[in-house]
Each structure stands twice: as structure tokens, then as C-alpha cells.
Design an enzyme around this catalytic site. Structure first.
Site, PDB file in Angstrom:
ATOM      1  CB  ILE A  19      -0.962  -0.017   1.208  1.00  0.00           C
ATOM      2  CG1 ILE A  19      -1.939  -1.199   1.087  1.00  0.00           C
ATOM      3  CG2 ILE A  19      -1.726   1.298   1.313  1.00  0.00           C
ATOM      4  CD1 ILE A  19      -2.887  -1.368   2.269  1.00  0.00           C
ATOM      5  NE  ARG A  39      10.721  -3.272   9.776  1.00  0.00           N
ATOM      6  CZ  ARG A  39       9.959  -4.308  10.053  1.00  0.00           C
ATOM      7  NH1 ARG A  39      10.088  -4.912  11.204  1.00  0.00           N
ATOM      8  NH2 ARG A  39       9.070  -4.748   9.190  1.00  0.00           N
ATOM      9  CE1 TYR A 162      -2.929  -4.757  11.068  1.00  0.00           C
ATOM     10  CE2 TYR A 162      -5.282  -5.098  10.805  1.00  0.00           C
ATOM     11  CZ  TYR A 162      -4.087  -4.606  10.332  1.00  0.00           C
ATOM     12  OH  TYR A 162      -4.051  -3.946   9.118  1.00  0.00           O
TER      13      TYR A 162
HETATM   14  N1  LIG Z   1      -3.051  -5.385   3.261  1.00  0.00           N
HETATM   15  C1  LIG Z   1      -4.240  -5.211   3.778  1.00  0.00           C
HETATM   16  O1  LIG Z   1      -5.174  -5.978   3.520  1.00  0.00           O
HETATM   17  C2  LIG Z   1      -4.500  -4.059   4.710  1.00  0.00           C
HETATM   18  C3  LIG Z   1      -5.815  -3.753   5.053  1.00  0.00           C
HETATM   19  C4  LIG Z   1      -6.077  -2.699   5.908  1.00  0.00           C
HETATM   20  C5  LIG Z   1      -5.033  -1.946   6.396  1.00  0.00           C
HETATM   21  N2  LIG Z   1      -3.764  -2.252   6.063  1.00  0.00           N
HETATM   22  C6  LIG Z   1      -2.695  -1.430   6.631  1.00  0.00           C
HETATM   23  O2  LIG Z   1      -2.012  -0.789   5.585  1.00  0.00           O
HETATM   24  C7  LIG Z   1      -0.640  -0.603   5.961  1.00  0.00           C
HETATM   25  C8  LIG Z   1       0.260  -1.194   4.884  1.00  0.00           C
HETATM   26  O3  LIG Z   1      -0.058  -2.560   4.719  1.00  0.00           O
HETATM   27  P1  LIG Z   1       0.487  -3.416   3.484  1.00  0.00           P
HETATM   28  O4  LIG Z   1      -0.576  -4.330   3.070  1.00  0.00           O
HETATM   29  O5  LIG Z   1       1.119  -2.519   2.473  1.00  0.00           O
HETATM   30  O6  LIG Z   1       1.579  -4.293   4.239  1.00  0.00           O
HETATM   31  P2  LIG Z   1       3.067  -4.679   3.826  1.00  0.00           P
HETATM   32  O7  LIG Z   1       3.185  -4.844   2.361  1.00  0.00           O
HETATM   33  O8  LIG Z   1       3.453  -5.800   4.724  1.00  0.00           O
HETATM   34  O9  LIG Z   1       3.849  -3.364   4.247  1.00  0.00           O
HETATM   35  C9  LIG Z   1       4.037  -3.028   5.583  1.00  0.00           C
HETATM   36  C10 LIG Z   1       4.860  -1.783   5.628  1.00  0.00           C
HETATM   37  O10 LIG Z   1       5.071  -1.437   7.000  1.00  0.00           O
HETATM   38  C11 LIG Z   1       6.448  -1.230   7.183  1.00  0.00           C
HETATM   39  N3  LIG Z   1       6.830  -1.559   8.546  1.00  0.00           N
HETATM   40  C12 LIG Z   1       6.491  -2.627   9.296  1.00  0.00           C
HETATM   41  N4  LIG Z   1       7.087  -2.558  10.479  1.00  0.00           N
HETATM   42  C13 LIG Z   1       7.833  -1.424  10.469  1.00  0.00           C
HETATM   43  C14 LIG Z   1       8.695  -0.806  11.391  1.00  0.00           C
HETATM   44  N5  LIG Z   1       8.946  -1.331  12.612  1.00  0.00           N
HETATM   45  N6  LIG Z   1       9.287   0.351  11.046  1.00  0.00           N
HETATM   46  C15 LIG Z   1       9.074   0.898   9.840  1.00  0.00           C
HETATM   47  N7  LIG Z   1       8.265   0.367   8.913  1.00  0.00           N
HETATM   48  C16 LIG Z   1       7.666  -0.781   9.235  1.00  0.00           C
HETATM   49  C17 LIG Z   1       7.147  -2.149   6.186  1.00  0.00           C
HETATM   50  O11 LIG Z   1       8.420  -1.641   5.877  1.00  0.00           O
HETATM   51  P3  LIG Z   1       9.788  -2.396   6.250  1.00  0.00           P
HETATM   52  O12 LIG Z   1       9.545  -3.868   6.214  1.00  0.00           O
HETATM   53  O13 LIG Z   1      10.737  -1.893   5.195  1.00  0.00           O
HETATM   54  O14 LIG Z   1      10.135  -1.882   7.597  1.00  0.00           O
HETATM   55  C18 LIG Z   1       6.229  -1.981   4.983  1.00  0.00           C
HETATM   56  O15 LIG Z   1       6.588  -0.837   4.271  1.00  0.00           O
HETATM   57  C19 LIG Z   1      -0.472  -1.271   7.320  1.00  0.00           C
HETATM   58  O16 LIG Z   1      -0.580  -0.304   8.328  1.00  0.00           O
HETATM   59  C20 LIG Z   1      -1.648  -2.216   7.381  1.00  0.00           C
HETATM   60  O17 LIG Z   1      -2.026  -2.488   8.704  1.00  0.00           O
HETATM   61  C21 LIG Z   1      -3.469  -3.289   5.218  1.00  0.00           C
END
Ligand SMILES: NC(=O)c1ccc[n+]([C@@H]2O[C@H](COP(=O)([O-])OP(=O)(O)OC[C@H]3O[C@@H](n4cnc5c(N)ncnc54)[C@H](OP(=O)(O)O)[C@@H]3O)[C@@H](O)[C@H]2O)c1
Length: 224
Positions: A19, A39, A162
């Protein structure tokens, strides 16, 4: 004709994920210069940089104190000291658009989730969002977008911490919005539904069991 976000500095925390990288890409294609944090930001640079629209300062206005090119910055958002250091105003200058997108998921029922993992989920998803909003140097008339989740309102099996962390993001956003109003800074939360990506790897997913249930509300099952 100038692009709508030309001359604007957009900071995306969690820019390496599915995202966050899409948000970074979208703002760059509307003319903004982007700071991409995570990170693994430095490792992700070769993959993500070609997807961004190269930035060029609009006109000859060199007085705008924003980066002159997209930048990739390593940040562990669960580390308070790192947040303070990165947002101290020198590494990341004044911000027009701040997107808090860093997040980690949960794939176990509460009873089976180690205490440390509960803590890490809250620290990364909620506390980091608060601290970044606190320390970020926002420009007047800027905007903050905090990524929550539909889980905050719908819940889900195996998503207790979560869902709680994401519900916290909504409450935090509503309250901060009042504090920032005097500076004309908008603060909003985004509640995405299901977005396919690595976040949910390892989960067993059942489709919605009733058409009356929001199709975005997934029911998750876990192996014993
Ligand atoms: N995917 C879904 O279905 C969904 C639905 C609703 C909401 N969301 C929310 O949308 C956001 C992005 O989700 P996504 O689906 O894109 O997940 P993703 O592909 O797993 O990406 C997660 C992101 O969070 C970063 N992150 C995790 N821990 C971190 C830390 N300690 N410090 C800095 N960065 C950190 C990761 O970067 P690094 O690994 O480089 O640190 C990565 O850029 C999240 O907040 C998630 O809860 C997702």
C-alpha cells in the site's frame, strides 16, 4: 500545466510495502517529492525508484525548503529514538503530506499470541503513528493520513491486537484533528479493506459466509 502536488513534500512511513509504495508512487505522479521510509527502505530503493516520477522543482523557486529529489530513509518505527532522530527537522524537513502506513499484522488467536508480539503490534501500528505525528514538522495547510483498517470496526478472528491498534489509530486521528485545526492541517484515517500482499501470508481465509456481511470483512481461520 503544473501538477497538483508540484512543490509539495510527501513523507510515507511504510513506503516499502504494497500500500505504501502505491501511495508514494501516486503522489510522485502528481508532482510531489517523496521521502520513503521503512526498515528496508535502502534495500527497496532499486525496486521502487524507477516507479516514481522523477521530481523537478516547479519554476525557479529555490526558496522551497524541501528535498530536491526523492529520498529513501531507513526507519524502524518501533524505535522511539529513531523516530525522534529522523523527524528532528534536519533528516526530514518540513512536510506537506504525511502518510503513516507502517504496520504489522497478527496471525494468532489472543491466547496463542506471545506478550512481546502484542506489544510489538501496538508499538508499530499505534504508538509509532502517534510519535511520528508528534515529531513531524508539518507545514501549515498540510495533511496527515493515518492508515487504519476495516478490522478496526469489523474485527476478525486472530486479529485482536491488530484490530485494537487500528481502532486506536481512529481515535487518535479524530482527537489530533481537533488539535491541528488551528494550523489548518487536516488529519484523516483511511480504513482499507483486504489488499493482497505479504501482510497476510500464512492465514487461511474463508470467503464471507453471508452476502449480508460486508465483502471486505473476512473471516480468518488458523491451524491449531
Ligand atoms: N493489506 C491489507 O489488507 C490491509 C488492510 C487494511 C489496512 N492495512 C494497513 O495498511 C498498511 C500497509 O499494509 P500493506 O498491506 O502494504 O503491508 P506490507 O506490504 O506488509 O507493508 C508493511 C509496511 O510497513 C512497514 N513496517 C512494518 N514494520 C515497520 C517498522 N517497525 N518500522 C518501519 N516500517 C515498518 C514495512 O516496511 P519495512 O519492512 O521496510 O520496515 C512496509 O513498508 C499497514 O498499516 C496495514 O495495517 C493493510
Amino acid at each position: 500545466m503544473a501538477l497538483p502536488f508540484a512543490g509539495k513534500h510527501c513523507v510515507v512511513v511504510g513506503a516499502t510495502g504494497v500500500i505504501g509504495s502505491s501511495i508514494a508512487k501516486a503522489f510522485s505522479h502528481q508532482g510531489a517529492v517523496i521521502s520513503l521510509l521503512g526498515r528496508s527502505a535502502l534495500d527497496a530503493r532499486p525496486r521502487l525508484e524507477p516507479q516514481l516520477r522523477p521530481y523537478s522543482l516547479p519554476g525557479t523557486d529555490t526558496a522551497i525548503a524541501i528535498p530536491t529529489a526523492h529520498q529513501f530513509i531507513r526507519l524502524d518505527a518501533s524505535d522511539r529514538e529513531q523516530i525522534k532522530a529522523v523527524f528532528d527537522g534536519t533528516t526530514i524537513g518540513p512536510i506537506d503530506i504525511l502518510v503513516n502506513c507502517a504496520g504489522i499484522s497478527q496471525t494468532t488467536l489472543l491466547k496463542r499470541t506471545p506478550d512481546e508480539e502484542l506489544s510489538a503490534i501496538v508499538d508499530t501500528n499505534l504508538l509509532a503513528t502517534m510519535l511520528i505525528c508528534k515529531h513531524a514538522k508539518m507545514r501549515p495547510n498540510g495533511c496527515i493520513i493515518n492508515i487504519s483498517s476495516l478490522m478496526a470496526t469489523k474485527g476478525g478472528l486472530g486479529a485482536t491486537a491488530y484490530a485494537a491498534s487500528k481502532a486506536g489509530v481512529i481515535g487518535f486521528t479524530r482527537a489530533l484533528c481537533r488539535e491541528m485545526a488551528s494550523r489548518s492541517i487536516r488529519v484523516n484515517a483511511l480504513l482499507p479493506g483486504w489488499v493482497n500482499g505479504s501482510m497476510w501470508t500464512g492465514m487461511y481465509i474463508l470467503p464471507p459466509i453471508s452476502s449480508s456481511i460486508d465483502t471486505q470483512c473476512l473471516f480468518l481461520l488458523y491451524p491449531s
